[in-house]
Write an enzyme that holds these catalytic residues in place. Structure first.
Site, PDB file in Angstrom:
ATOM      1  N   GLY A   8       0.825  -1.214   0.000  1.00  0.00           N
ATOM      2  CA  GLY A   8       0.000   0.000   0.000  1.00  0.00           C
ATOM      3  C   GLY A   8       0.849   1.249   0.000  1.00  0.00           C
ATOM      4  N   LEU A  10       1.489   3.500  -2.106  1.00  0.00           N
ATOM      5  CA  LEU A  10       1.012   4.720  -2.779  1.00  0.00           C
ATOM      6  C   LEU A  10      -0.142   5.364  -2.023  1.00  0.00           C
ATOM      7  CD1 LEU A  10       1.143   3.550  -6.511  1.00  0.00           C
ATOM      8  CD2 LEU A  10       2.713   5.101  -5.316  1.00  0.00           C
ATOM      9  N   ASP A  34       2.815  -1.637  -4.379  1.00  0.00           N
ATOM     10  CA  ASP A  34       1.395  -1.278  -4.451  1.00  0.00           C
ATOM     11  C   ASP A  34       0.794  -2.031  -5.627  1.00  0.00           C
ATOM     12  OD1 ASP A  34      -0.229   1.383  -3.133  1.00  0.00           O
ATOM     13  OD2 ASP A  34      -1.146   0.428  -4.884  1.00  0.00           O
ATOM     14  N   ILE A  35      -0.514  -2.150  -5.650  1.00  0.00           N
ATOM     15  CA  ILE A  35      -1.158  -2.920  -6.735  1.00  0.00           C
ATOM     16  C   ILE A  35      -1.072  -2.162  -8.047  1.00  0.00           C
ATOM     17  CG2 ILE A  35      -3.469  -1.951  -6.319  1.00  0.00           C
ATOM     18  CD1 ILE A  35      -4.123  -5.234  -6.835  1.00  0.00           C
ATOM     19  N   ARG A  36      -0.884  -0.806  -7.958  1.00  0.00           N
ATOM     20  CA  ARG A  36      -0.789   0.001  -9.190  1.00  0.00           C
ATOM     21  C   ARG A  36       0.629   0.557  -9.248  1.00  0.00           C
ATOM     22  NH1 ARG A  36      -3.531   5.069  -6.609  1.00  0.00           N
ATOM     23  NH2 ARG A  36      -2.754   4.335  -4.620  1.00  0.00           N
ATOM     24  N   TYR A 142     -15.360  -2.656   7.696  1.00  0.00           N
ATOM     25  CA  TYR A 142     -13.977  -2.191   7.924  1.00  0.00           C
ATOM     26  C   TYR A 142     -13.577  -2.460   9.369  1.00  0.00           C
ATOM     27  CZ  TYR A 142     -10.169   1.289   8.395  1.00  0.00           C
ATOM     28  OH  TYR A 142      -8.980   1.930   8.650  1.00  0.00           O
TER      29      TYR A 142
HETATM   30  C1  VAH Z   1     -11.376   5.877   7.730  1.00  0.00           C
HETATM   31  N1  VAH Z   1      -9.347   7.223   7.816  1.00  0.00           N
HETATM   32  O1  VAH Z   1     -11.989   6.935   7.824  1.00  0.00           O
HETATM   33  C2  VAH Z   1      -9.884   5.887   8.112  1.00  0.00           C
HETATM   34  C3  VAH Z   1      -9.668   5.613   9.572  1.00  0.00           C
HETATM   35  C4  VAH Z   1     -10.362   6.218  11.889  1.00  0.00           C
HETATM   36  C5  VAH Z   1     -10.712   6.251  10.457  1.00  0.00           C
HETATM   37  O2  VAH Z   1      -9.553   4.265   9.854  1.00  0.00           O
HETATM   38  O3  VAH Z   1     -11.876   4.857   7.352  1.00  0.00           O
END
Ligand code: VAH
Length: 321
Positions: A8, A10, A34-36, A142
């Site tokens: 990661g 980039l 990076d992938i790109r 996430y």
């Molecule tokens: C996001 N910048 O907004 C990231 C971070 C705390 C937030 O993990 O997803």
């Protein structure tokens, strides 16, 4: 850390960490991936750069082995807002990439870093001064990948003695490379718009406090944690760290000290507002300060001064102002 492979490279964090480690360790001791691959980009042009898809285990292992790296810094992942648009892909990329990176760290006996985030917390955690050790029930994909990642990194440490370390980053603010697909990105966008148009339409609502940090402090934290005495570490994955907590109106007022005519209105994005509301207002980072002397330098006003100065230079050089 003597020779580091960074995935990661980039991205918002990667581009700054590559620059720092090329200075600290020597340009031939940083394998940026990076992938790109981008044309006319200082990360790709001024040092070792290789295209790498972190879900391709064999290519990832070969690159790490051929370059005899002693540390893997795994940053390649989708951020919160993007992950909510495609949760299955986010799980596949974030977790397959992390598992591959940990397997390679185990195989090559390297040190290991991968960031977690305040997104690892959910709405049932104490919202103010959120403890280092508490319930972790994130409501975003996430956040699920971040909690799973922390558990996986601790598992590889206990079972295979991988020296894995990580931090729960707050929102990160920088001027060199814009973030992509985050919820806290408004706190970067606002500086650009203050200089480019003099007004900002904020997608996060008034009063929504989140932890934030200037990128220089984030990079210092990674280097400091990776060089810390392992015997001092009670926690490993993953340390809370923060430098400030603010709501949109507070960063707006900070910018107005330098750009008095700056205007802001709210056009709340319900998806990113819901994500932001599920995260803490502020976190307790006393463990990081005690176990490896974490100590950020920038507060809101000093960050604003630095961001506006550096961003103005960048936008002028790009002919945008
Ligand atoms: C996001 N910048 O907004 C990231 C971070 C705390 C937030 O993990 O997803």
């Amino acid at each position: 850390m003597k020779k580091v492979l960074i995935t990661g490279a980039l991205g918002q964090i990667g581009s700054e960490l590559v620059s720092r480690l090329r200075k600290d360790l020597g340009i031939d001791n940083v394998i940026a991936t990076d992938i790109r691959k981008l044309d006319d980009n200082f990360i790709c042009d001024e040092g070792i750069f290789e295209k790498l898809d972190v879900t391709d285990y064999n290519s990832f292992l070969k690159l790490a082995k051929d370059n005899k790296v002693d540390t893997i810094v795994h940053l390649a992942a989708l951020l919160s807002a993007t992950a909510e648009k495609n949760p299955k892909f986010a799980w596949d990329l974030n977790m397959t990439g992390l598992m591959n990176a940990l397997e390679i760290a185990k195989e090559l006996k390297t040190k290991f870093f991968a960031p977690s985030s305040i997104a690892a917390y959910g709405p049932d955690a104490q919202p103010d001064n959120t403890p280092q050790d508490t319930v972790m029930n994130p409501t975003t994909m996430y956040g699920v990948t971040k909690v799973a990642g922390e558990l996986l990194e601790n598992y590889y440490n206990r079972k295979y003695n991988v020296d894995s370390r990580s931090v729960r980053f707050p929102g990160l603010i920088s001027y060199k490379v814009e973030p992509g697909g985050g919820t806290t990105d408004y706190a970067v966008d606002i500086y650009y718009q203050a200089l480019l148009t003099g007004k900002y339409e904020c997608y996060i609502d008034k009063g929504t406090k989140m932890d934030m940090m200037y990128m220089d402090d984030a990079i210092d934290a990674i280097v400091k944690l990776m060089n810390a005495d392992e015997k001092r570490l009670v926690h490993r994955n993953s340390f809370n760290i923060t430098a400030m907590s603010f709501a949109p109106e507070e960063i707006f007022e900070s910018i107005k000290k330098y750009i008095p005519n700056f205007k802001m209105e709210y056009k709340v994005d319900p998806v990113r507002q819901k994500i932001a509301e599920s995260w803490p207002n502020s976190i307790d980072d006393s463990c990081a300060r005690k176990e490896w002397d974490f100590n950020p330098k920038f507060d809101l006003d000093s960050m604003t001064k630095e961001m506006l100065e550096k961003l103005e230079q960048k936008l002028k050089a790009e002919g945008k102002i």
